[in-house]
Design a protein around this motif. Structure first.
Motif, short mmCIF file in Angstrom:
data_model
loop_
_atom_site.label_atom_id
_atom_site.label_comp_id
_atom_site.label_asym_id
_atom_site.label_seq_id
_atom_site.Cartn_x
_atom_site.Cartn_y
_atom_site.Cartn_z
N GLY A 109 68.43 16.40 25.53
CA GLY A 109 67.75 15.85 24.36
C GLY A 109 67.53 16.89 23.29
N LEU A 110 66.29 16.98 22.84
CA LEU A 110 65.99 17.89 21.76
C LEU A 110 64.65 18.59 22.04
N LEU A 111 64.66 19.91 22.01
CA LEU A 111 63.42 20.65 22.22
C LEU A 111 62.78 20.92 20.87
N ALA A 112 61.48 20.59 20.76
CA ALA A 112 60.72 20.89 19.56
C ALA A 112 59.62 21.87 19.92
N SER A 113 59.66 23.07 19.29
CA SER A 113 58.59 24.05 19.49
C SER A 113 57.52 23.79 18.45
N ILE A 114 56.29 23.83 18.89
CA ILE A 114 55.16 23.47 18.01
C ILE A 114 54.08 24.54 18.09
N GLN A 115 53.61 24.94 16.92
CA GLN A 115 52.49 25.86 16.86
C GLN A 115 51.23 24.99 16.75
N VAL A 116 50.23 25.25 17.58
CA VAL A 116 49.04 24.41 17.57
C VAL A 116 47.78 25.24 17.34
N SER A 117 46.74 24.57 16.85
CA SER A 117 45.44 25.22 16.74
C SER A 117 44.36 24.15 16.73
N ALA A 118 43.12 24.60 17.00
CA ALA A 118 41.96 23.73 16.89
C ALA A 118 40.92 24.50 16.10
N GLN A 119 40.41 23.85 15.05
CA GLN A 119 39.45 24.52 14.17
C GLN A 119 38.15 23.75 14.10
N THR A 120 37.07 24.49 13.91
CA THR A 120 35.77 23.83 13.71
C THR A 120 35.64 23.45 12.25
N GLN A 121 34.57 22.72 11.93
CA GLN A 121 34.32 22.29 10.55
C GLN A 121 34.14 23.48 9.61
N ASN A 122 33.83 24.66 10.19
CA ASN A 122 33.68 25.86 9.35
C ASN A 122 34.99 26.61 9.15
N GLY A 123 36.06 26.05 9.69
CA GLY A 123 37.36 26.69 9.56
C GLY A 123 37.60 27.79 10.58
N GLU A 124 36.67 27.91 11.54
CA GLU A 124 36.86 28.91 12.59
C GLU A 124 37.92 28.41 13.57
N VAL A 125 38.83 29.28 13.96
CA VAL A 125 39.89 28.89 14.90
C VAL A 125 39.37 29.04 16.33
N ALA A 126 39.17 27.90 17.00
CA ALA A 126 38.65 27.92 18.37
C ALA A 126 39.75 28.23 19.38
N VAL A 127 40.90 27.61 19.20
CA VAL A 127 42.06 27.95 20.03
C VAL A 127 43.30 27.96 19.17
N LYS A 128 44.25 28.74 19.62
CA LYS A 128 45.52 28.86 18.92
C LYS A 128 46.59 28.97 20.00
N GLY A 129 47.74 28.33 19.78
CA GLY A 129 48.74 28.40 20.83
C GLY A 129 50.05 27.78 20.44
N SER A 130 50.83 27.41 21.46
CA SER A 130 52.14 26.83 21.21
C SER A 130 52.49 25.84 22.30
N ALA A 131 53.46 25.00 22.00
CA ALA A 131 53.88 23.99 22.96
C ALA A 131 55.35 23.65 22.73
N VAL A 132 55.96 23.06 23.75
CA VAL A 132 57.33 22.58 23.62
C VAL A 132 57.38 21.13 24.11
N LEU A 133 57.91 20.26 23.26
CA LEU A 133 58.15 18.86 23.63
C LEU A 133 59.66 18.66 23.75
N ARG A 134 60.06 17.86 24.73
CA ARG A 134 61.49 17.50 24.81
C ARG A 134 61.65 16.03 24.48
N PHE A 135 62.29 15.77 23.35
CA PHE A 135 62.55 14.38 22.94
C PHE A 135 63.83 13.89 23.60
N ASP A 136 63.84 12.59 23.91
CA ASP A 136 65.02 12.00 24.55
C ASP A 136 66.22 12.05 23.62
#
Lengths: 143, 145
Positions: A109-136
């Motif tokens: 299929g197709l691999l999609a690399s994704i950069q991810v993050s989670a931020q609070t309402q103050n713009g503080e980065v709580a987590v930062k990371g990456s992921a890979v999804l495989r589409f059919d």
């Protein structure tokens, strides 16, 4: 209609919260992580945290939902990693964000690399990371 | 902790993926995806059955390693990584084990810090790998911060 997957594409943001103290107690019960820094206000203050903080894995679970919502019924989550940064507290609203950084055709299929993050309402980065999804195969168009 | 603890896998523990536990976990993270709670909808999905959310493996028992016990107080979760061969299925039994891949100490401004690199894995009863997880946890002497 086929989905479009493009480098630079942003995932629909996922907003969670505001997180309540009860949410932390629920996550403690559901996950089995009963560390009192997440649930007992007096204990968290005593150890210098200034109050209870959310489980890092709760914020990671929110980002997990960002990814599985985007995957829908067309992709599998293969890899998912984060680094924990700022603390999250009751009252915080978390916005989960993702951007596609790479698309790569493979036999299955197709691999999609994704950069991810989670931020609070103050713009503080709580987590930062990456992921890979495989589409059919055949489910997505690469632009 | 002695050096021979490093690298040694715990004896695998069988964890039954209970439907109620998965729904409770999904409720706690506020994820109402039908794959985690609706049998009929899940049957129509690519997996043909109900599954657990990606971070559900957090709830499993990974067994114990002789001579190793993590101090609970003052532990900081630094990093977490998952690799999935496939999702975890509701109703299946997952054999879970863990090991300490590495550990080292550093002297910081606020005291001694011990870093642990832990690895976990989950396999089906047939011995097929389902997922692996790696985490970096930091223990800071004398307090949570």
């Amino acid at each position: 209609m086929k989905r479009q997957i493009t480098v630079g594409q942003e995932l629909p943001p996922l907003i969670k919260g505001p997180i309540s103290h009860v949410d932390l107690v629920k996550y403690a019960g559901a996950s089995g992580d009963f560390n009192p820094i997440h649930t007992v206000e007096s204990f968290a203050k005593e150890v210098g945290l200034g109050g209870v903080i959310a489980h890092g894995m709760l914020t990671m679970a929110y980002v997990g939902q960002l990814l599985t919502d985007f995957a829908g019924n067309e992709a599998d989550l293969l890899d998912f990693s984060v680094r924990f940064r700022a603390m999250v507290r009751p009252g915080d609203t978390i916005t989960c964000l993702g951007t596609i950084t790479k698309v790569e055709p493979v036999a299955s299929g197709l691999l999609a690399s994704i950069q991810v993050s989670a931020q609070t309402q103050n713009g503080e980065v709580a987590v930062k990371g990456s992921a890979v999804l495989r589409f059919d195969q055949g489910e997505v168009d690469v632009k | 902790m002695s050096d021979d603890v490093i690298g040694r896998w715990s004896t695998p523990v069988a964890n039954l993926v209970e439907r109620g536990a998965v729904r409770k976990f999904a409720d706690a993270i506020g994820d109402f995806n039908p794959l985690y709670r609706d049998d009929q909808a899940a049957k129509q999905s690519r997996y043909g059955r109900m599954i657990a959310p990606p971070t559900f493996s957090r709830t499993f028992d990974y067994g114990t390693i002789e001579g190793f016990e993590l101090q609970k107080d003052g532990l900081i979760h630094g990093e977490q990584a998952f690799h999935f061969e496939r999702p975890i299925y509701v109703g299946e039994e997952v054999l879970c084990s863990m090991r300490v891949a590495d550990t080292y100490t550093r002297n910081g401004g606020s005291g001694r810090m011990t870093f642990y690199l832990l690895e976990q894995k989950g396999e089906s009863k047939q011995g097929e790998l389902i997922f692996t997880a790696k985490m970096n946890v930091i223990w800071r002497e004398g307090g949570a911060l």
